[in-house]
Design an enzyme around this catalytic site. Structure first.
Site, PDB file in Angstrom:
ATOM      1  N   ARG A 168      -9.695  10.826  -2.318  1.00 55.41           N
ATOM      2  CA  ARG A 168     -10.797   9.875  -2.217  1.00 55.41           C
ATOM      3  C   ARG A 168     -10.705   9.206  -0.849  1.00 55.41           C
ATOM      4  NH1 ARG A 168     -11.638   4.463  -3.690  1.00 55.41           N
ATOM      5  NH2 ARG A 168     -13.713   4.031  -4.537  1.00 55.41           N
TER       6      ARG A 168
ATOM      7  N   LYS B 230      -5.940   1.601   2.417  1.00 55.07           N
ATOM      8  CA  LYS B 230      -5.442   0.617   1.467  1.00 55.07           C
ATOM      9  C   LYS B 230      -4.383  -0.298   2.055  1.00 55.07           C
ATOM     10  CE  LYS B 230      -6.813   2.356  -3.025  1.00 55.07           C
ATOM     11  NZ  LYS B 230      -6.440   3.056  -4.257  1.00 55.07           N
TER      12      LYS B 230
END
Lengths: 314, 237
Positions: free
Chosen positions: A283, A249
């Site tokens: 995740r 991210k």
């Protein structure tokens, strides 16, 4: 953009009608499909995008054959859950309801057929997609957009599947954070995720199938994402199982000055911190490396047996 | 006197718990279990466990392996300070289901041969029908990956010890060079010599159940039967 604006953060009703969102519970078994996972077991949720334009390696599994190939790979690599998504988080060309269903539902069906026991999660905020996915065999609805569509929890309840309750700071689906401020970001995360979890329970979702997710980068700048990483124990202390989704991210990229292809080490570092602080589901794009990082943390914690110990002992 | 004896290796990996998910040395553990079971089967008055340690000392017979000293995460209720060799010997007795009397005797790593044989003789004389479980290893310098790296003298040294054990040649065990054994990290030397002293002047019938060096340390599992009547060699009295 989703223009239906069914719900959003204002649709929950007053918090006091739901009881204190800080109410704690004992960490217990997590249940997805027929599987039961005890608290010490750290789970890898492998990302499988049915999109042409997700931020990480766009279009990698846009093709259905490639996507199924990816499922075979991540299962072989030890993924516990696959998370199938048909709409990227970032802004972009509209993906209609029908289009999203077309991207995800037949694929869920195919994965279910190939792997009768695999835990299948579907990343969606729309109740119609959720319902179709559950009928096709999904076990978990990953509501990354924080209850934007309140009916998604009802679908989870009706279908007897799990639900991820996340925090976006009120962001409209597929919008980017813009100058968002919080008096206390973790307090906001706790308030929102626990409220959603309680609402899900009231709607009839089995509490052992509910996860809470601080949702790094969603409605948060990098400082906010670092803060929720640092204070993740505040979430795990609630006893609700915590999912973290940090893989590659922007907050990792901004922190390290690293492009999207160079964020693995940073991802694994945050993954390890989160595991140490008690998160249970991770995740991830990189299943092997994530599995190794988690096994290592679990071994340090004393929850995982080393593979083979000989050093100094022969 | 000693009516039956056994020799087992005493690396920490003998304890199944410490090797993680991989059992690593199943064959060696099975051989140890087998040879220990034979001691129990003979129905001795006492089983005497002898193992090398920093100092010669007797230990309380209720002592148990302190697993937490090897692997803190494994915890346990062991006896702090109990030498590993004795702890692992006790573990073998427990695993064999032995609940009879036991004596735990550490023999100091620097004890010269005469002191070791004398100790063996004394132990043998302590009971009419005693069984002896001797813990000890050969050289730890048998390969470049071995704990002590490669020493060319290790292989012939271990071969000589193994031959002595196979042949029941107690005199050869007593003659093992303590300085060379120390150089080669062969920690079993004083224990072998206690064994030789305890078996007396006879020539035991031996069976080697396991002999290998998977990690560059010489491990040997052997059983010793006192020669049958008529051989006129067994016994120390």
């Amino acid at each position: 953009m989703d223009d239906r604006a069914i719900g959003g953060p204002g649709s929950l009703g007053p918090l006091d009608s739901l009881g204190p969102p800080g109410a704690k519970r004992e960490p217990g078994l997590l249940r997805f499909g027929r599987h039961e996972f005890p608290p010490g077991r750290l789970l890898v949720m492998a990302i499988v995008n049915r999109t042409p334009d997700s931020f990480y390696r766009p279009g990698l599994t846009w093709d259905e054959t490639a996507a199924m190939e990816r499922v075979h790979t991540v299962v072989a690599e030890g993924a516990d859950i696959v998370d199938i998504g048909g709409v990227p988080a970032k802004p972009g060309a509209e993906v209609t309801l029908d289009e999203e269903i077309g991207r995800t539902v037949p694929f869920v069906e195919a994965v279910r057929e190939a792997y009768p026991n695999l835990v299948i999660s579907v990343d969606t905020w729309r109740n119609e997609v959720g319902r179709a996915a559950c009928i096709a065999g999904a076990d978990l609805l990953n509501d990354t957009w924080s209850g934007w569509d309140p009916k998604l929890a009802e679908v989870a309840a009706e279908c007897g599947v799990g639900l991820v309750c996340s925090h976006t700071g009120g962001q409209h689906p597929r919008t980017r954070v813009f100058r968002r401020v919080y008096a206390d970001v973790m307090a906001d995360v706790l308030n929102r995720t626990l409220t959603l979890a309680q609402r899900a329970v009231q709607a009839g979702v089995d509490p052992s199938r509910i996860l809470i997710d601080p949702a790094h980068d969603f409605g948060k700048n990098t400082w906010h994402s670092l803060e929720i990483s640092r204070r993740l124990a505040d979430m795990t202390a609630t006893g609700w199982p915590v999912l973290v989704s940090v893989s590659n991210k922007d907050f990792v990229g901004e922190t390290l000055g690293a492009g999207v292809e160079d964020r693995l080490a940073g991802t694994l570092a945050v993954t390890s911190v989160a595991a140490w602080l008690g998160a249970r589901v991770f995740r991830a794009h990189h299943v092997v490396q994530t599995r190794q990082a988690l096994d290592m943390v679990a071994a340090v914690k004393g929850d995982f047996q080393p593979a083979r110990v000989l050093k100094g002992l022969v | 006197m000693i009516i039956r004896a056994a020799l087992c290796p005493c690396p920490p990996i003998l304890a199944r718990e410490v090797t993680g998910r991989d059992p690593v040395v199943s064959g060696m553990r099975e051989a140890c279990a087998e040879v220990t079971a034979r001691l129990v089967e003979v129905g001795p008055d006492v089983i005497i466990v002898v193992g090398p340690a920093a100092e010669t000392a007797g230990w309380d017979s209720a002592s148990r392996l302190d697993l937490s000293a090897i692997a803190p995460a494994l915890g346990g209720s062991g006896t702090p300070g109990l030498p590993l060799s004795l702890g692992l010997g006790v573990l073998l007795l427990d695993q064999a289901g032995y609940s009879g009397p036991r004596v735990l005797q550490a023999v100091g790593e620097h004890e010269p041969a005469p002191r070791c044989t004398e100790l063996g003789d004394k132990l043998s004389a302590s009971a009419a029908r005693a069984a002896l479980l001797v813990m000890g290893d050969g050289s730890a310098r048998r390969s470049p990956a071995a704990p002590g790296h490669l020493d060319e003298r290790a292989a012939p040294f271990d071969a000589q010890v193994e031959r002595a054990i196979r042949d029941g040649d107690l005199a050869a065990l007593i003659a093992v060079d303590a300085a060379l054994a120390r150089d080669l990290m062969a920690t079993g030397r004083p224990a072998w010599q206690v064994l030789a002293g305890a078996m007396g002047t006879g020539q035991p019938i031996t069976e080697v159940l396991y002999a290998d060096d998977p990690f560059g340390v010489a491990y040997l599992v052997a059983g010793f039967e006192v020669a049958p009547n008529g051989a006129g060699q067994a016994g120390a009295s």
